[in-house]
Design a protein around this motif. Structure first.
Motif, PDB file in Angstrom:
ATOM      1  N   ARG A   7       0.824  -1.214   0.000  1.00  0.00           N
ATOM      2  CA  ARG A   7       0.000   0.000   0.000  1.00  0.00           C
ATOM      3  C   ARG A   7       0.855   1.260   0.000  1.00  0.00           C
ATOM      4  N   VAL A   8       1.938   1.238   0.767  1.00  0.00           N
ATOM      5  CA  VAL A   8       2.829   2.399   0.821  1.00  0.00           C
ATOM      6  C   VAL A   8       3.463   2.625  -0.546  1.00  0.00           C
ATOM      7  N   GLU A   9       3.938   1.547  -1.164  1.00  0.00           N
ATOM      8  CA  GLU A   9       4.547   1.648  -2.497  1.00  0.00           C
ATOM      9  C   GLU A   9       3.517   2.114  -3.534  1.00  0.00           C
ATOM     10  N   GLU A  10       2.298   1.596  -3.431  1.00  0.00           N
ATOM     11  CA  GLU A  10       1.247   2.017  -4.365  1.00  0.00           C
ATOM     12  C   GLU A  10       0.932   3.502  -4.184  1.00  0.00           C
ATOM     13  N   LYS A  11       0.902   3.945  -2.938  1.00  0.00           N
ATOM     14  CA  LYS A  11       0.636   5.354  -2.651  1.00  0.00           C
ATOM     15  C   LYS A  11       1.738   6.235  -3.231  1.00  0.00           C
ATOM     16  N   LYS A  12       2.993   5.809  -3.085  1.00  0.00           N
ATOM     17  CA  LYS A  12       4.120   6.562  -3.650  1.00  0.00           C
ATOM     18  C   LYS A  12       4.026   6.603  -5.175  1.00  0.00           C
ATOM     19  N   ALA A  13       3.708   5.462  -5.777  1.00  0.00           N
ATOM     20  CA  ALA A  13       3.603   5.397  -7.239  1.00  0.00           C
ATOM     21  C   ALA A  13       2.485   6.299  -7.744  1.00  0.00           C
ATOM     22  N   ARG A  14       1.344   6.286  -7.056  1.00  0.00           N
ATOM     23  CA  ARG A  14       0.230   7.171  -7.442  1.00  0.00           C
ATOM     24  C   ARG A  14       0.625   8.630  -7.343  1.00  0.00           C
ATOM     25  N   ALA A  15       1.282   8.993  -6.235  1.00  0.00           N
ATOM     26  CA  ALA A  15       1.701  10.379  -6.037  1.00  0.00           C
ATOM     27  C   ALA A  15       2.662  10.807  -7.137  1.00  0.00           C
ATOM     28  N   SER A  16       3.589   9.931  -7.498  1.00  0.00           N
ATOM     29  CA  SER A  16       4.548  10.229  -8.557  1.00  0.00           C
ATOM     30  C   SER A  16       3.840  10.389  -9.902  1.00  0.00           C
ATOM     31  N   LEU A  17       2.889   9.518 -10.174  1.00  0.00           N
ATOM     32  CA  LEU A  17       2.129   9.593 -11.428  1.00  0.00           C
ATOM     33  C   LEU A  17       1.292  10.871 -11.481  1.00  0.00           C
ATOM     34  N   ILE A  18       0.607  11.183 -10.407  1.00  0.00           N
ATOM     35  CA  ILE A  18      -0.220  12.401 -10.359  1.00  0.00           C
ATOM     36  C   ILE A  18       0.653  13.630 -10.547  1.00  0.00           C
ATOM     37  N   SER A  19       1.810  13.646  -9.908  1.00  0.00           N
ATOM     38  CA  SER A  19       2.728  14.771 -10.034  1.00  0.00           C
ATOM     39  C   SER A  19       3.177  14.946 -11.486  1.00  0.00           C
ATOM     40  N   ALA A  20       3.522  13.838 -12.136  1.00  0.00           N
ATOM     41  CA  ALA A  20       3.960  13.902 -13.533  1.00  0.00           C
ATOM     42  C   ALA A  20       2.833  14.387 -14.449  1.00  0.00           C
ATOM     43  N   VAL A  21       1.633  13.901 -14.222  1.00  0.00           N
ATOM     44  CA  VAL A  21       0.487  14.310 -15.040  1.00  0.00           C
ATOM     45  C   VAL A  21       0.195  15.793 -14.841  1.00  0.00           C
ATOM     46  N   GLU A  22       0.224  16.255 -13.594  1.00  0.00           N
ATOM     47  CA  GLU A  22      -0.044  17.671 -13.322  1.00  0.00           C
ATOM     48  C   GLU A  22       0.966  18.580 -14.011  1.00  0.00           C
ATOM     49  N   ARG A  23       2.229  18.118 -14.137  1.00  0.00           N
ATOM     50  CA  ARG A  23       3.232  18.919 -14.844  1.00  0.00           C
ATOM     51  C   ARG A  23       2.943  18.983 -16.336  1.00  0.00           C
ATOM     52  N   LEU A  24       2.372  17.925 -16.883  1.00  0.00           N
ATOM     53  CA  LEU A  24       2.165  17.842 -18.329  1.00  0.00           C
ATOM     54  C   LEU A  24       0.831  18.402 -18.807  1.00  0.00           C
ATOM     55  N   VAL A  25      -0.174  18.389 -17.940  1.00  0.00           N
ATOM     56  CA  VAL A  25      -1.517  18.789 -18.342  1.00  0.00           C
ATOM     57  C   VAL A  25      -1.680  20.297 -18.194  1.00  0.00           C
ATOM     58  N   SER A  26      -2.274  20.895 -19.212  1.00  0.00           N
ATOM     59  CA  SER A  26      -2.606  22.319 -19.162  1.00  0.00           C
ATOM     60  C   SER A  26      -3.911  22.506 -19.918  1.00  0.00           C
ATOM     61  N   LYS A  27      -4.354  23.758 -20.064  1.00  0.00           N
ATOM     62  CA  LYS A  27      -5.586  24.005 -20.808  1.00  0.00           C
ATOM     63  C   LYS A  27      -5.463  23.550 -22.247  1.00  0.00           C
ATOM     64  N   GLU A  28      -4.243  23.620 -22.790  1.00  0.00           N
ATOM     65  CA  GLU A  28      -4.030  23.244 -24.185  1.00  0.00           C
ATOM     66  C   GLU A  28      -3.691  21.760 -24.351  1.00  0.00           C
ATOM     67  N   ASP A  29      -3.081  21.152 -23.344  1.00  0.00           N
ATOM     68  CA  ASP A  29      -2.650  19.759 -23.426  1.00  0.00           C
ATOM     69  C   ASP A  29      -3.387  18.916 -22.393  1.00  0.00           C
TER      70      ASP A  29
END
Length: 171
Positions: A7-29
């Motif tokens: 669960r801890v590893e899954e939580k870390k992986a989710r946080a890392s994925l969400i962080s990466a997506v938030e950096r890439l997503v914008s109004k245009e992308d």
């Protein structure tokens, strides 16, 4: 203890994925990978023990909402454009015409229990007492203050003022 680590590893992986997506997503992308459910189900079953149980997978699928067009902004955060330059004038004129109609019916037809308003399908239900000009002006001012920023369609002002009067006249 291994369940806790997973669960801890899954939580870390989710946080890392969400962080990466938030950096890439914008109004245009916008990132969205459309995969048919049957293919996703097949991929899940190929993961063996790491895959989701069938019931959990089905629950996840039922809760997923495919993105439409970019979500419209919340109305409370959008500046309301005034498409009609004479919006406040029309609001004032329409509400004044309705006030005049109420006063005329009260003056000319003492026993009337309603007022038919021209250009609408609505009627104002009159109370057994006389509605004073000051009361009508107060209600008009309230409606005008609420709608100064053009929240009403100018074509519906009469109809909505009648509804407003019917709601507030007998309070």
């Amino acid at each position: 203890m291994s369940g806790l680590n997973t669960r801890v590893e899954e939580k870390k992986a989710r946080a890392s994925l969400i962080s990466a997506v938030e950096r890439l997503v914008s109004k245009e992308d916008v990132i969205y990978c459309g995969t048919p459910i049957e293919i996703a189900r097949e991929w899940n079953s190929n993961r063996g023990e790491e895959g989701y149980e069938a019931t959990i997978f089905d629950e996840l699928v039922s809760r997923f909402e495919e993105p439409d067009d970019p979500k419209p902004p919340n109305l409370s955060t959008v500046a309301k454009p005034i498409s009609e330059t004479n919006y406040l004038y029309e609001l004032e004129k329409t509400t004044q015409d309705i006030i005049n109609a109420v006063l005329n019916v009260q003056k000319n037809d003492v026993g009337a229990n309603s007022v038919t308003i021209p250009n609408t399908t609505k009627t104002i239900k009159l109370p057994s007492r006389t509605i004073t000009l000051s009361e009508l002006r107060r209600l008009r001012r309230q409606l005008t203050n609420i709608n100064k920023t053009h929240t009403l369609d100018v074509d519906r002002v009469a109809e909505l003022f009648v509804e407003y009067l019917n709601t507030n006249i007998n309070r």
